[in-house]
Structures are given as structure tokens and as C-alpha cells.
Design an enzyme around this catalytic site. Structure first.
Site, PDB file in Angstrom:
ATOM      1  N   THR A 286       0.822  -1.214   0.000  1.00 47.45           N
ATOM      2  CA  THR A 286       0.000   0.000   0.000  1.00 47.45           C
ATOM      3  C   THR A 286       0.856   1.263   0.000  1.00 47.45           C
ATOM      4  O   THR A 286       0.484   2.266  -0.611  1.00 47.45           O
ATOM      5  CB  THR A 286      -0.927   0.008   1.229  1.00 47.45           C
ATOM      6  OG1 THR A 286      -1.752  -1.171   1.202  1.00 47.45           O
ATOM      7  CG2 THR A 286      -1.815   1.230   1.242  1.00 47.45           C
TER       8      THR A 286
ATOM      9  N   TYR B 253      -7.793   0.935  -4.186  1.00 47.51           N
ATOM     10  CA  TYR B 253      -6.528   1.376  -4.759  1.00 47.51           C
ATOM     11  C   TYR B 253      -5.791   0.151  -5.284  1.00 47.51           C
ATOM     12  O   TYR B 253      -6.180  -0.995  -5.037  1.00 47.51           O
ATOM     13  CB  TYR B 253      -5.666   2.104  -3.716  1.00 47.51           C
ATOM     14  CG  TYR B 253      -5.292   1.250  -2.536  1.00 47.51           C
ATOM     15  CD1 TYR B 253      -4.107   0.518  -2.517  1.00 47.51           C
ATOM     16  CD2 TYR B 253      -6.134   1.146  -1.425  1.00 47.51           C
ATOM     17  CE1 TYR B 253      -3.772  -0.280  -1.446  1.00 47.51           C
ATOM     18  CE2 TYR B 253      -5.802   0.350  -0.347  1.00 47.51           C
ATOM     19  CZ  TYR B 253      -4.618  -0.364  -0.361  1.00 47.51           C
ATOM     20  OH  TYR B 253      -4.307  -1.161   0.702  1.00 47.51           O
TER      21      TYR B 253
ATOM     22  N   THR C 139       1.006  -4.255   4.402  1.00 46.59           N
ATOM     23  CA  THR C 139       0.715  -4.563   5.809  1.00 46.59           C
ATOM     24  C   THR C 139       0.059  -5.927   6.023  1.00 46.59           C
ATOM     25  O   THR C 139       0.131  -6.473   7.124  1.00 46.59           O
ATOM     26  CB  THR C 139      -0.205  -3.481   6.418  1.00 46.59           C
ATOM     27  OG1 THR C 139      -1.433  -3.433   5.680  1.00 46.59           O
ATOM     28  CG2 THR C 139       0.474  -2.122   6.384  1.00 46.59           C
ATOM     29  N   ASP C 140      -0.567  -6.498   4.989  1.00 45.82           N
ATOM     30  CA  ASP C 140      -1.327  -7.737   5.190  1.00 45.82           C
ATOM     31  C   ASP C 140      -0.458  -8.883   5.688  1.00 45.82           C
ATOM     32  O   ASP C 140      -0.890  -9.674   6.535  1.00 45.82           O
ATOM     33  CB  ASP C 140      -2.028  -8.148   3.897  1.00 45.82           C
ATOM     34  CG  ASP C 140      -3.247  -7.304   3.591  1.00 45.82           C
ATOM     35  OD1 ASP C 140      -3.665  -6.523   4.467  1.00 45.82           O
ATOM     36  OD2 ASP C 140      -3.793  -7.414   2.473  1.00 45.82           O
TER      37      ASP C 140
ATOM     38  N   LYS D 190      -1.091  -7.615  12.990  1.00 42.90           N
ATOM     39  CA  LYS D 190      -2.070  -6.680  12.431  1.00 42.90           C
ATOM     40  C   LYS D 190      -3.423  -6.953  13.062  1.00 42.90           C
ATOM     41  O   LYS D 190      -3.884  -8.092  13.099  1.00 42.90           O
ATOM     42  CB  LYS D 190      -2.141  -6.833  10.903  1.00 42.90           C
ATOM     43  CG  LYS D 190      -3.032  -5.799  10.229  1.00 42.90           C
ATOM     44  CD  LYS D 190      -2.956  -5.892   8.701  1.00 42.90           C
ATOM     45  CE  LYS D 190      -3.827  -4.810   8.069  1.00 42.90           C
ATOM     46  NZ  LYS D 190      -3.756  -4.830   6.578  1.00 42.90           N
TER      47      LYS D 190
ATOM     48  N   GLU E 144      -5.851 -28.928  27.538  1.00 42.88           N
ATOM     49  CA  GLU E 144      -7.103 -29.601  27.143  1.00 42.88           C
ATOM     50  C   GLU E 144      -6.855 -30.676  26.097  1.00 42.88           C
ATOM     51  O   GLU E 144      -7.679 -31.583  25.920  1.00 42.88           O
ATOM     52  CB  GLU E 144      -8.089 -28.557  26.615  1.00 42.88           C
ATOM     53  CG  GLU E 144      -8.543 -27.563  27.674  1.00 42.88           C
ATOM     54  CD  GLU E 144      -9.505 -26.534  27.107  1.00 42.88           C
ATOM     55  OE1 GLU E 144     -10.634 -26.923  26.761  1.00 42.88           O
ATOM     56  OE2 GLU E 144      -9.115 -25.348  27.014  1.00 42.88           O
TER      57      GLU E 144
END
Length: 357
Positions: A41, A54, A120-121, A193, A314
Site C-alpha cells: 500500500t 486502490y 501490511t497484510d 495486524k 485440554e
């Protein structure tokens, strides 16, 4: 044809200049920082400054550097375009290219720090991968933005400015790979994120911030958690691929055949993004046990944002031959397991990796 000594020296000098950024327009009083651009981005553009849609990876690194006033007052800055993709298209191939280039650059005396621009993903995954395979204590910083370069109030230029400030400072040495976004400094181990659109998307919920940076001025609060950098046993020198590891997301009545399908597709490891404390339904657990008995490494992580996945809580990991991810989320568990599977290891050894990295 007989070679000439002077010609040989000239050719050697040209080769060195080609592989190192010594062609800096150097101010000898400033450190040398190389920016390796991968897209995202921060390099994106849109038709207007206020639209949500975008296209990532449209702007080259030289244009990005030119858009940051004062950046050359921080360091002698050069840029290289490693890739130009949205981070949803980040790949192991790019990871390996990036890691080897960083190691090559930092091995020279001409480079004091590295900045990586990234979408950023998947930024936390790339940062964590590099944290485990970069063989230097020099600063390595990733940065990006949530808004494209054409947006009103695009934060990319300031993020890049702050990232260069950190990479140029010797106080950042030994911190492993850092993520600098929105005036904050995060460790690659702890960051994740947390929001789809907010500029305050990156947080470090388990260990907190590593530091803060405001217009280049910064303060470190703590050293990052976990083994990294020179202390890491992992290397990608000469590596052309990594073992396939799949993530299976757990929910109500998750089909157990997803495990079988993953193995048939070639997975050598499976990470379960489990519910709660790394739990899964009985059918999936049985499929995981069967997979583990056949030599597939199965890691129990969680879809929950924070907390530990405890061994033998568990789920009886000893009985099912599974690995507990400790505090690593599913995506970082996958990164660590891909590297761990480069060689044969016992389940005990792999579990230890999750406790220490």
C-alpha cells in the site's frame, strides 16, 4: 588472450560497486541505509485521494524516497526494487531473495542498516521470517502504510522517515527485525495486524511496544523476546524453496478431511488455527493424530488474538504427537515450522523451537 593487471583491478572494482551500495552520494558523517522495496500500500495509488479502493505496488522506490522531505539528513539513502506486489502476493521466492540480499548487504562495511517497505497484510510474517534468518546485528526495519501514496493524509512518507531514522541509529543494533509504523516500534516476534483499515493496526499484545519514534526521535523500552539474528540457527543461504506448511482454520464442525486434503496436496506440516487454547473438534483431532503418526508435523495454534497455547492442557499433545505453539499465532507458527522442517528434527526439538523463538 593475456589479461592485464590494471584491467583486472578495474573489473573487480566495478563488480563490487554493482553488488554493494557504495555508489552512495556519501556524506561521511552520516550512516548508510539501503531501502529494499517490495511494494504494498505504501507504493499504492488510486484515482482520487478519498476512495477506499486502490492498486498496490504502483510507485517505485526512487519516487517514494523523493517524496520524504529531510530523509537524506538522516542517512545516505539508496533504494533497490526487490519486488512490487501487494503483500497478499508475497511469496517464499521473494522472501528468499530479500533475505539473501539483506545478508549480502549487511556483510559489507558500506551498509549500516536496512529498511524494507512492505504491504501490511503479511508484514508480520515477512518480519518474523527475516528475524530468524538475517545473519547480522545491524538494524533491519520493515515499514509500510495503511493508506496509498495518493490518499489524503497518507502516512507512508512519515513511516518511511521514521524507519530510516531507526535503521540509521546504532542503538537499534541487536534488536532483531523491527516493525516501525504509526510512531511505534514493534518487534517482529510480538507484532500483529489487528484492524483492516486503521493506521493503528499494528499492536504487540503479549509483550508490548519495543519503543516509540516521533519525527525521527526515538526511545527503546525493551529488548525483543525470543532468539533472533546472529543467535538463530536458521539459514537460507543456498536455499531455493521451503517445505509446504498449511494452516487449517478451526470452527464449529470443521471437516476433518481438510487435514487429509492438505497432506495429499504435499504439506509436510500443518498448523491448526484452533479455537480457544488451540482446540479442535474430535474428528479433526483424530485426523491430526493420524497425520502425526505418519510423519506430518502438526502444530496447535489458535485463532484467538492473544494468549498461550499450552502443551498437554485440554489436548494431550504427548498422546497425539502434536506441538503446542506457545505464544505464536498461526501465521508465525507456519513460518517457524517451514524453517524447522528444513532438516529432520524430533518432536521434542521442534517443541523447544516454539518455546525459544
Amino acid at each position: 588472450m593475456k589479461s592485464h593487471p590494471l584491467l583486472n583491478k578495474l573489473m573487480l572494482l566495478l563488480l563490487v560497486l554493482a553488488i554493494t551500495p557504495s555508489a552512495f552520494a556519501q556524506n561521511k558523517d552520516l550512516p548508510n541505509v539501503v531501502i529494499l522495496a517490495t511494494g504494498g500500500t505504501i507504493a499504492g495509488s488510486a484515482d482520487s485521494g478519498t476512495q477506499a479502493g486502490y492498486t498496490s505496488g504502483q510507485v517505485g522506490i526512487e519516487t517514494m524516497i523523493a517524496a520524504v522531505p529531510g530523509i537524506t539528513d538522516l542517512a545516505n539513502v539508496t533504494g533497490e526494487q526487490v519486488s512490487n506486489v501487494g503483500s497478499q502476493d508475497m511469496s517464499v521466492e521473494i522472501w528468499l531473495k530479500l533475505a539473501n540480499r539483506i545478508n549480502e548487504l549487511l556483510a559489507t562495511d558500506d551498509v549500516d542498516g536496512i529498511v524494507i517497505t512492505h504491504g501490511t497484510d503479511t508484514q508480520e510474517e515477512t518480519a518474523f521470517f527475516l528475524n530468524l534468518v538475517v545473519k547480522s546485528d545491524k538494524p533491519v526495519v520493515t515499514t509500510g502504510s495503511m493508506r496509498p501514496s495518493t490518499a489524503v493524509s497518507a502516512e507512508g512518507p512519515l513511516n518511511l522517515y521514521n524507519a530510516v531514522a531507526i535503521a540509521a541509529n546504532t542503538k537499534a543494533k541487536g534488536h532483531g527485525v523491527l516493525v516501525v509504523m504509526n510512531d511505534q516500534i514493534h518487534s517482529a516476534h510480538g507484532v500483529t495486524k489487528t484492524n483492516t483499515t486503521s493506521v493503528q493496526t499494528f499492536m504487540s499484545p503479549m509483550h508490548g511496544l519495543t519503543g516509540a519514534v516521533i519525527y525521527g526521535r526515538h526511545e527503546f523500552y525493551s529488548k525483543p523476546h525470543g532468539i533472533h539474528g546472529l543467535d538463530s540457527e536458521f539459514s537460507v543461504h543456498g536455499v531455493t524453496s521451503l517445505p509446504r506448511v498449511d494452516i487449517i482454520y478451526s470452527g464449529v464442525d470443521t471437516p476433518a478431511d481438510l487435514v487429509d486434503l492438505s497432506i495429499k496436496a504435499g504439506a509436510k506440516g500443518i498448523v491448526i488455527a484452533g479455537v480457544g487454547n488451540g482446540n479442535m473438534n474430535a474428528a479433526t483431532l483424530a485426523a491430526c493424530k493420524k497425520a502425526a503418526e505418519s510423519g506430518i508435523v502438526v502444530v496447535r495454534s489458535t485463532r484467538v488474538p492473544t494468549g498461550y497455547v499450552l502443551r498437554n492442557a485440554e489436548v494431550n499433545d504427548d498422546e497425539n504427537k502434536t506441538i503446542a505453539s506457545d505464544e505464536l499465532n498461526a501465521q508465525k507458527s507456519r513460518v517457524l515450522l517451514m524453517l524447522a522442517l528444513q532438516k529432520d528434527r524430533s518432536l521434542e526439538d521442534i517443541q523447544k523451537l516454539f518455546y525459544t523463538y
